[in-house]
Design a protein around this motif. Structure first.
Motif, PDB file in Angstrom:
ATOM      1  N   VAL A   1       0.802  -0.981  -0.072  1.00 50.77           N
ATOM      2  CA  VAL A   1       0.279   0.459   0.200  1.00 50.77           C
ATOM      3  C   VAL A   1       0.552   1.208   0.403  1.00 50.77           C
ATOM      4  N   GLU A   2       0.644   2.152  -0.521  1.00 47.69           N
ATOM      5  CA  GLU A   2       1.097   3.233  -1.031  1.00 47.69           C
ATOM      6  C   GLU A   2       0.303   4.405  -0.534  1.00 47.69           C
ATOM      7  N   GLU A   3       1.094   5.445  -0.696  1.00 53.68           N
ATOM      8  CA  GLU A   3       0.285   6.892  -1.230  1.00 53.68           C
ATOM      9  C   GLU A   3       1.214   7.723  -2.082  1.00 53.68           C
ATOM     10  N   ARG A   4       0.916   8.027  -2.901  1.00 57.05           N
ATOM     11  CA  ARG A   4       1.535   8.286  -4.314  1.00 57.05           C
ATOM     12  C   ARG A   4       0.739   9.739  -5.212  1.00 57.05           C
ATOM     13  N   ALA A   5       1.065  10.839  -4.751  1.00 56.22           N
ATOM     14  CA  ALA A   5       0.384  11.747  -5.577  1.00 56.22           C
ATOM     15  C   ALA A   5      -1.680  12.174  -5.547  1.00 56.22           C
ATOM     16  N   GLY A   6      -1.281  12.128  -3.596  1.00 59.49           N
ATOM     17  CA  GLY A   6      -2.636  11.696  -3.078  1.00 59.49           C
ATOM     18  C   GLY A   6      -3.530  11.153  -3.951  1.00 59.49           C
ATOM     19  N   HIS A   7      -3.146  10.324  -4.211  1.00 60.30           N
ATOM     20  CA  HIS A   7      -3.461   8.675  -4.411  1.00 60.30           C
ATOM     21  C   HIS A   7      -2.936   7.376  -3.715  1.00 60.30           C
TER      22      HIS A   7
ATOM     23  N   GLY B   1       2.359 -21.856 -13.555  1.00 61.29           N
ATOM     24  CA  GLY B   1       3.059 -22.764 -13.264  1.00 61.29           C
ATOM     25  C   GLY B   1       4.609 -21.198 -12.987  1.00 61.29           C
ATOM     26  N   GLY B   2       4.278 -20.238 -12.908  1.00 60.60           N
ATOM     27  CA  GLY B   2       5.501 -19.286 -12.349  1.00 60.60           C
ATOM     28  C   GLY B   2       5.313 -18.051 -13.628  1.00 60.60           C
ATOM     29  N   ARG B   3       5.361 -18.351 -14.450  1.00 58.70           N
ATOM     30  CA  ARG B   3       4.954 -17.536 -16.339  1.00 58.70           C
ATOM     31  C   ARG B   3       4.558 -16.573 -15.691  1.00 58.70           C
ATOM     32  N   ARG B   4       3.676 -16.523 -14.832  1.00 57.02           N
ATOM     33  CA  ARG B   4       2.620 -15.073 -15.404  1.00 57.02           C
ATOM     34  C   ARG B   4       2.609 -14.175 -13.889  1.00 57.02           C
ATOM     35  N   VAL B   5       2.860 -13.368 -14.015  1.00 54.65           N
ATOM     36  CA  VAL B   5       2.729 -12.468 -12.488  1.00 54.65           C
ATOM     37  C   VAL B   5       1.183 -12.057 -12.631  1.00 54.65           C
ATOM     38  N   VAL B   6       0.056 -11.657 -11.758  1.00 51.32           N
ATOM     39  CA  VAL B   6      -0.511 -11.320 -12.268  1.00 51.32           C
ATOM     40  C   VAL B   6      -0.335  -9.882 -11.034  1.00 51.32           C
ATOM     41  N   LYS B   7      -1.418  -9.181 -11.037  1.00 53.72           N
ATOM     42  CA  LYS B   7      -1.391  -8.029 -10.058  1.00 53.72           C
ATOM     43  C   LYS B   7      -2.883  -7.048  -9.617  1.00 53.72           C
ATOM     44  N   GLU B   8      -3.423  -7.531  -9.388  1.00 55.73           N
ATOM     45  CA  GLU B   8      -5.033  -6.731  -8.683  1.00 55.73           C
ATOM     46  C   GLU B   8      -4.410  -5.197  -8.044  1.00 55.73           C
ATOM     47  N   VAL B   9      -4.898  -4.408  -8.628  1.00 57.97           N
ATOM     48  CA  VAL B   9      -4.857  -3.122  -8.277  1.00 57.97           C
ATOM     49  C   VAL B   9      -5.640  -2.066  -8.118  1.00 57.97           C
ATOM     50  N   ARG B  10      -5.884  -1.445  -7.161  1.00 62.48           N
ATOM     51  CA  ARG B  10      -7.063  -0.350  -6.355  1.00 62.48           C
ATOM     52  C   ARG B  10      -6.055   0.678  -6.284  1.00 62.48           C
ATOM     53  N   ILE B  11      -7.070   1.742  -7.010  1.00 59.28           N
ATOM     54  CA  ILE B  11      -6.290   2.925  -6.949  1.00 59.28           C
ATOM     55  C   ILE B  11      -7.999   3.562  -6.039  1.00 59.28           C
ATOM     56  N   THR B  12      -7.126   4.704  -4.844  1.00 56.29           N
ATOM     57  CA  THR B  12      -8.454   5.615  -4.397  1.00 56.29           C
ATOM     58  C   THR B  12      -7.568   7.036  -4.178  1.00 56.29           C
ATOM     59  N   LEU B  13      -9.312   7.678  -5.477  1.00 57.16           N
ATOM     60  CA  LEU B  13      -8.396   9.376  -5.991  1.00 57.16           C
ATOM     61  C   LEU B  13      -8.542   9.869  -4.421  1.00 57.16           C
ATOM     62  N   PRO B  14      -7.769  11.209  -4.951  1.00 59.75           N
ATOM     63  CA  PRO B  14      -7.959  12.274  -3.373  1.00 59.75           C
ATOM     64  C   PRO B  14      -9.578  12.616  -3.309  1.00 59.75           C
ATOM     65  N   ASP B  15     -10.574  12.412  -3.761  1.00 61.07           N
ATOM     66  CA  ASP B  15     -12.046  12.715  -3.935  1.00 61.07           C
ATOM     67  C   ASP B  15     -12.596  11.225  -3.294  1.00 61.07           C
ATOM     68  N   GLY B  16     -11.974  10.487  -3.347  1.00 58.47           N
ATOM     69  CA  GLY B  16     -12.112   9.061  -2.112  1.00 58.47           C
ATOM     70  C   GLY B  16     -12.868   8.411  -4.143  1.00 58.47           C
ATOM     71  N   ARG B  17     -13.069   8.702  -5.048  1.00 63.73           N
ATOM     72  CA  ARG B  17     -13.890   7.732  -5.998  1.00 63.73           C
ATOM     73  C   ARG B  17     -13.039   6.647  -5.986  1.00 63.73           C
ATOM     74  N   GLU B  18     -12.977   5.098  -6.644  1.00 61.73           N
ATOM     75  CA  GLU B  18     -11.918   4.186  -6.633  1.00 61.73           C
ATOM     76  C   GLU B  18     -12.009   3.776  -7.857  1.00 61.73           C
ATOM     77  N   ARG B  19     -11.019   3.284  -9.162  1.00 58.10           N
ATOM     78  CA  ARG B  19     -10.933   1.550  -9.979  1.00 58.10           C
ATOM     79  C   ARG B  19     -10.140   1.265  -9.343  1.00 58.10           C
ATOM     80  N   ALA B  20     -10.656   0.197  -9.771  1.00 51.54           N
ATOM     81  CA  ALA B  20     -10.111  -1.826  -9.559  1.00 51.54           C
ATOM     82  C   ALA B  20      -9.839  -1.777 -10.979  1.00 51.54           C
ATOM     83  N   TRP B  21      -8.037  -2.833 -11.294  1.00 51.18           N
ATOM     84  CA  TRP B  21      -8.450  -3.603 -12.310  1.00 51.18           C
ATOM     85  C   TRP B  21      -7.804  -4.739 -11.776  1.00 51.18           C
ATOM     86  N   GLU B  22      -7.552  -5.748 -12.577  1.00 54.57           N
ATOM     87  CA  GLU B  22      -6.417  -7.183 -12.679  1.00 54.57           C
ATOM     88  C   GLU B  22      -5.662  -6.972 -13.866  1.00 54.57           C
ATOM     89  N   GLU B  23      -3.926  -6.673 -13.764  1.00 53.71           N
ATOM     90  CA  GLU B  23      -3.373  -7.545 -14.507  1.00 53.71           C
ATOM     91  C   GLU B  23      -2.296  -8.519 -14.498  1.00 53.71           C
TER      92      GLU B  23
END
Length: 265
Positions: free
Chosen positions: A176-182, A193-215
């Motif tokens: 969990v990080e704070e970057r530029a108010g996000h 089998g370790g060939r794919r790295v998956v990252k679930e990302v959730r961003i909370t914007l400065p106004d409280g809105r959120e967006r999320a995706w799975e890389e």
């Protein structure tokens, strides 16, 4: 945790848009402010001096983002054009210094699986900062074939990818990080089998809105990448471990940067 979808069709069932469209929106540059023009100037110094200096003809920056590497190379006199799928990042290129002077008419929107250029147009193609492995094995192969197609015979391809061994050894499951108010929360895991790295990302914007995706990014071992290059009429010439050109070491190098040549005179 469920297995991540491995193909664009599977991902479409779980997300409104493919993750690589959702991720690279307006706030990407704020979240990753260190990926800037100054860094691009450093990253392209070795490329321009050691790899692109003997290249004849224009250079394609395939998946150029907001054009920072394109601009850095244009500053060095390298004739570059760039394409990317993200409207948001392409629009942001106008904020770069000297963009109106150097980038005007040089960046456009395109899918890497169907590049809008004639065969043999470019003396070199660049694919930088892990812009490969997003599409599933079949479409990854299509994208690689397109890079090969637009290269002139004897042309040079440079691909900059993750080093799978180092990623697997140093994977941070949760951060969990704070970057530029996000607020940026990331959960990472290995699949296939370790060939794919998956990252679930959730961003909370400065106004409280959120967006999320799975890389979901397919990591290519050196021998796998060499085989894929061979299937696209490309011969690997050199593999280095970062943008200074140091030798690649499987268990140590932070990056896997591969230089290959298109078949032909």
């Amino acid at each position: 945790m469920r297995d991540a979808p491995n193909t664009p069709d599977e991902r479409a069932d779980t997300q409104v848009a493919p993750w690589y469209e959702e991720a690279f929106r307006d706030d990407y540059r704020e979240l990753y402010a260190h990926r800037n023009l100054e860094a691009a100037r450093e990253e392209t110094e070795w490329l321009a001096r050691s790899i692109l200096a003997p290249v004849s003809g224009p250079v394609l920056d395939d998946c150029c983002g907001f054009g920072r590497h394109s601009l850095a190379l244009l500053e060095r006199g390298v004739p570059v054009v760039g394409v990317d799928l993200s409207f948001d990042l392409l629009r942001a290129s106008a904020e770069l210094p000297r963009a109106d002077e150097l980038l005007r008419g040089r960046l456009g929107r395109a899918d890497m699986r169907a590049l809008p250029f004639a065969s043999g147009t470019f003396g070199a193609v660049l694919n930088l900062f892990t812009s490969f492995g997003y599409l599933g094995d079949e479409d990854d192969a299509r994208a690689l074939a397109e890079m090969s197609r637009v290269l002139a015979p004897g042309g040079t391809l440079v691909m900059d990818l993750m080093n799978p061994a180092v990623v697997r050894a140093g994977l941070v499951p949760h951060s969990v990080e704070e970057r530029a108010g996000h607020r940026l929360e990331s959960r990472r895991s290995l699949h296939d089998g370790g060939r794919r790295v998956v990252k679930e990302v959730r961003i909370t914007l400065p106004d409280g809105r959120e967006r999320a995706w799975e890389e979901s990014v397919r990591m290519y071992e050196p021998d796998e990448l060499d085989a894929a290059l061979g299937g696209a009429s490309l011969a690997p010439l050199q593999r280095v471990g970062d943008f200074s050109g140091v030798p690649f070491r499987r268990g140590e190098s932070g990056r896997q940067i591969v230089v290959a040549r298109r078949a032909g005179a």
